[in-house]
Each structure stands twice: as C-alpha cells, then as structure tokens.
Design a protein around this motif. Structure first.
Motif, PDB file in Angstrom:
ATOM      1  N   LEU A  43     -32.901 -91.265 -14.830  1.00 31.82           N
ATOM      2  CA  LEU A  43     -32.539 -91.837 -16.123  1.00 31.82           C
ATOM      3  C   LEU A  43     -32.191 -93.315 -15.998  1.00 31.82           C
ATOM      4  O   LEU A  43     -32.633 -94.139 -16.800  1.00 31.82           O
ATOM      5  N   PHE A  44     -31.399 -93.667 -14.981  1.00 35.07           N
ATOM      6  CA  PHE A  44     -31.028 -95.062 -14.790  1.00 35.07           C
ATOM      7  C   PHE A  44     -32.233 -95.932 -14.442  1.00 35.07           C
ATOM      8  O   PHE A  44     -32.417 -97.010 -15.009  1.00 35.07           O
ATOM      9  N   VAL A  49     -36.292 -99.902 -16.062  1.00 33.67           N
ATOM     10  CA  VAL A  49     -37.687-100.343 -16.131  1.00 33.67           C
ATOM     11  C   VAL A  49     -38.110-100.510 -17.585  1.00 33.67           C
ATOM     12  O   VAL A  49     -38.809-101.469 -17.944  1.00 33.67           O
ATOM     13  N   PHE A  50     -37.673 -99.604 -18.431  1.00 36.12           N
ATOM     14  CA  PHE A  50     -37.994 -99.662 -19.856  1.00 36.12           C
ATOM     15  C   PHE A  50     -37.451-100.959 -20.478  1.00 36.12           C
ATOM     16  O   PHE A  50     -38.155-101.670 -21.195  1.00 36.12           O
ATOM     17  N   ARG A  54     -39.555-104.346 -21.789  1.00 32.03           N
ATOM     18  CA  ARG A  54     -39.399-104.825 -23.160  1.00 32.03           C
ATOM     19  C   ARG A  54     -39.038-106.313 -23.197  1.00 32.03           C
ATOM     20  O   ARG A  54     -39.454-107.034 -24.082  1.00 32.03           O
ATOM     21  N   LYS A  55     -38.242-106.758 -22.228  1.00 32.15           N
ATOM     22  CA  LYS A  55     -37.798-108.151 -22.209  1.00 32.15           C
ATOM     23  C   LYS A  55     -38.859-109.091 -21.645  1.00 32.15           C
ATOM     24  O   LYS A  55     -38.954-110.225 -22.064  1.00 32.15           O
ATOM     25  N   SER A  56     -39.624-108.631 -20.682  1.00 32.99           N
ATOM     26  CA  SER A  56     -40.594-109.523 -20.038  1.00 32.99           C
ATOM     27  C   SER A  56     -41.892-109.549 -20.835  1.00 32.99           C
ATOM     28  O   SER A  56     -42.263-108.589 -21.497  1.00 32.99           O
ATOM     29  N   ASP A  64     -45.100 -97.462 -21.785  1.00 31.24           N
ATOM     30  CA  ASP A  64     -43.853 -97.073 -22.442  1.00 31.24           C
ATOM     31  C   ASP A  64     -43.807 -95.579 -22.747  1.00 31.24           C
ATOM     32  O   ASP A  64     -42.759 -94.945 -22.620  1.00 31.24           O
ATOM     33  N   ALA A  65     -44.932 -95.004 -23.146  1.00 32.05           N
ATOM     34  CA  ALA A  65     -44.962 -93.569 -23.455  1.00 32.05           C
ATOM     35  C   ALA A  65     -44.682 -92.735 -22.207  1.00 32.05           C
ATOM     36  O   ALA A  65     -43.999 -91.713 -22.272  1.00 32.05           O
ATOM     37  N   THR A  66     -45.194 -93.179 -21.062  1.00 31.19           N
ATOM     38  CA  THR A  66     -44.950 -92.461 -19.804  1.00 31.19           C
ATOM     39  C   THR A  66     -43.468 -92.530 -19.440  1.00 31.19           C
ATOM     40  O   THR A  66     -42.877 -91.534 -19.015  1.00 31.19           O
ATOM     41  N   LEU A  67     -42.877 -93.702 -19.605  1.00 28.25           N
ATOM     42  CA  LEU A  67     -41.444 -93.831 -19.327  1.00 28.25           C
ATOM     43  C   LEU A  67     -40.620 -92.952 -20.259  1.00 28.25           C
ATOM     44  O   LEU A  67     -39.650 -92.325 -19.832  1.00 28.25           O
TER      45      LEU A  67
END
Length: 89
Positions: A43-44, A49-50, A54-56, A64-67
């Motif tokens: 989870l962490f 990574v999520f 999003r920031k980069s 994103d869907a895999t995460l």
C-alpha cells in the motif's frame, strides 16, 4: 448374501496432539503476519508511486489502473489476513 464392513470412519472426531497443532498454528501465525506486513508495504509503495506519477510529467513506470488494482488487492488481502488472525487467536 452377507455384507462385511472391513473399515468404517471413526465415530468421534480425531484430535491431533499438541505436538502436531503447535507447529501448524505457529506457521500460520507467521504467514498471516507476513501477509499483513507485505500488504501494508505494498500500500505504501504503490501509493508513493501513484503520487509520484501524478506529480511528474515524465514517463510512467506503471499504468494508473494497474496501480489502483494493486492497491485494492493489497487492501483486500491485508484485511482478510487480519480477520484470519483474529479467528485463529
């Protein structure tokens, strides 16, 4: 014609001695704690990574869907192992 019963199931449940149950319960307890810790770490890591993706504005390491699927599965497995730990206690 006579029928002969050569074997039949025991009439009472067979109870294993503590020498057999103790290692099994210890192994299951360790396995459940390992699953809980692994799911919390997942989870962490997936959350970090999520947020990083999003920031980069660069390339994405994972979709994103895999995460999101990994996060959901880790939450489900973590809660299931927590419930199993409570049941075994």
């Amino acid at each position: 014609m006579n029928t002969v019963v050569l074997a039949q199931p025991p009439t009472s449940p067979v109870e294993w001695p503590d020498e057999v149950w103790q290692p099994i319960m210890t192994g299951l307890s360790w396995l459940l704690w390992f699953a809980i810790v692994t799911c919390i770490a997942a989870l962490f890591v997936c959350g970090a990574v999520f947020v990083n993706q999003r920031k980069s504005t660069g390339t994405q390491m994972v979709e994103d869907a895999t995460l999101a699927r990994i996060l959901i599965c880790a939450a489900i497995i973590g809660s299931a192992s927590g419930i199993a730990q409570a049941v075994l206690a």
